[in-house]
Write an enzyme that holds these catalytic residues in place. Structure first.
Site, PDB file in Angstrom:
ATOM      1  N   GLU A  38       1.012  -1.322   0.176  1.00 15.23           N
ATOM      2  CA  GLU A  38      -0.005  -0.015  -0.088  1.00 15.23           C
ATOM      3  C   GLU A  38       0.738   1.356  -0.202  1.00 15.23           C
ATOM      4  O   GLU A  38       1.997   1.205   0.631  1.00 15.23           O
ATOM      5  CB  GLU A  38      -0.856  -0.009   1.374  1.00 15.23           C
ATOM      6  CG  GLU A  38      -1.668   1.182   1.625  1.00 15.23           C
ATOM      7  CD  GLU A  38      -2.744   0.871   3.040  1.00 15.23           C
ATOM      8  OE1 GLU A  38      -1.968   0.211   3.834  1.00 15.23           O
ATOM      9  OE2 GLU A  38      -3.370   1.533   3.278  1.00 15.23           O
ATOM     10  N   LYS A 109      -9.430   1.933  -1.860  1.00 14.58           N
ATOM     11  CA  LYS A 109      -9.791   1.381  -0.501  1.00 14.58           C
ATOM     12  C   LYS A 109     -11.273   1.789   0.036  1.00 14.58           C
ATOM     13  O   LYS A 109     -11.331   3.098   0.307  1.00 14.58           O
ATOM     14  CB  LYS A 109      -8.547   1.800   0.601  1.00 14.58           C
ATOM     15  CG  LYS A 109      -8.584   1.161   1.798  1.00 14.58           C
ATOM     16  CD  LYS A 109      -7.395   1.525   2.584  1.00 14.58           C
ATOM     17  CE  LYS A 109      -7.069   0.754   3.803  1.00 14.58           C
ATOM     18  NZ  LYS A 109      -5.985   1.181   4.704  1.00 14.58           N
ATOM     19  N   CYS A 142      -4.871  -3.315   2.569  1.00 15.41           N
ATOM     20  CA  CYS A 142      -4.834  -3.458   4.080  1.00 15.41           C
ATOM     21  C   CYS A 142      -5.875  -3.688   4.781  1.00 15.41           C
ATOM     22  O   CYS A 142      -6.407  -4.833   4.729  1.00 15.41           O
ATOM     23  CB  CYS A 142      -3.883  -2.162   4.285  1.00 15.41           C
ATOM     24  SG  CYS A 142      -2.924  -2.483   5.950  1.00 15.41           S
ATOM     25  N   VAL A 169      -0.311  -2.632  10.659  1.00 16.79           N
ATOM     26  CA  VAL A 169       0.356  -2.308  11.950  1.00 16.79           C
ATOM     27  C   VAL A 169      -0.278  -3.117  13.071  1.00 16.79           C
ATOM     28  O   VAL A 169       0.126  -3.075  14.105  1.00 16.79           O
ATOM     29  CB  VAL A 169       0.089  -0.894  12.301  1.00 16.79           C
ATOM     30  CG1 VAL A 169       0.819   0.052  11.379  1.00 16.79           C
ATOM     31  CG2 VAL A 169      -1.346  -0.532  12.090  1.00 16.79           C
TER      32      VAL A 169
END
Ligand code: ACM
Length: 254
Positions: A38, A109, A142, A169
């Site tokens: 990304e 996205k 993501c 993350v």
């Protein structure tokens, strides 16, 4: 058999040219389909709208799209890559599908994560499946991983493999993608980034690496390191994703 490559990088924020050069240096010569992370040319942690405006690109006239098209042409492959997209007044966190002929399709996205909501517009279109000739690819970005309906939509539209550009993350995604594979009988290729970004003085974002490719049965075929820029590969028979029959009574998607 189809050779899939996933490139794991450590973009430097705002250094588009140098990030593209890193991609070029790592780029494989022998893969059919190459997935990149990304926001792989810009970096992730935007801190104000001026930066988003400065570094996003209109894909009808985009240096990054041209650069990736040249790589696709030189290496005879299809590329999926996450880029910041400018379209009119809006900026999207997008993923492009690029062949040797140029840009084929764009996915914007849908599920923006955390402070991305301050800087990007959410995609308004359905999850994207593209027929690239030798297979059908689904595209997601993501945080889309945490909503099983995204992967389900891609499987229902006939995706053989989900190309997943990521800057992960949270610690759960790589394992969750095993489940996305099992529940949909699709291959997945997650291209994640490494390193950290702490530009806004609010969050030190640590990216979790471990890019991976999973089989349609939920096997982890290959996993990259936690902290190295590298390319990992798997050679797979994508047609196996088209058999959704678990037994004579149970068929996924029926
Ligand atoms: C993310 O969606 N980049 C966590």
């Amino acid at each position: 058999m189809t050779k899939i490559a996933v490139i794991q990088t450590k973009p430097i924020f705002g250094e588009i040219e140098s990030n593209l050069q890193t991609i070029k240096e790592l780029f494989p010569t022998s893969a059919d389909l190459v997935v990149l992370p990304e926001l792989c040319t810009t970096g992730y942690q935007f801190t104000n709208l001026d930066e988003v405006e400065k570094y996003s690109e209109d894909f009808s006239d985009s240096h990054s799209v041209d650069f990736l098209t040249k790589l696709a042409r030189e290496n005879n492959c299809v590329i999926v890559a996450g880029l910041a997209e400018k379209s009119g007044q809006k900026i999207y966190n997008s993923a492009v599908v690029i062949s040797k002929k140029g840009l084929i399709a764009t996915y914007r996205k849908i599920n923006l994560f955390y402070r991305e909501n301050l800087f990007f517009s959410a995609g308004e279109n359905e999850p994207l499946v593209v027929d690239i000739g030798f297979c059908k690819i689904g595209v997601m970005i993501c945080f889309d991983w945490i909503f099983p309906e995204v992967a389900r939509s891609l499987a229902k539209q006939g995706a053989d493999i989900i190309c997943h550009s990521a800057n992960l993350v949270l610690p759960f995604c790589q394992d969750a993608m095993i489940t996305r594979s099992i529940e949909n009988r699709v291959f997945t290729a997650t291209a994640n980034r490494i390193g950290n970004e702490n530009r806004d003085g609010i969050d030190n974002l640590v990216f979790t690496g471990k890019s991976q490719i999973t089989s349609q049965k939920g096997e982890r075929l290959i996993s990259a390191s936690l902290d190295k820029e590298e390319v990992v590969f798997a050679e797979i028979n994508l047609k196996l994703a088209r058999d959704k029959k678990i037994n004579e009574f149970n068929k996924l998607l029926k």
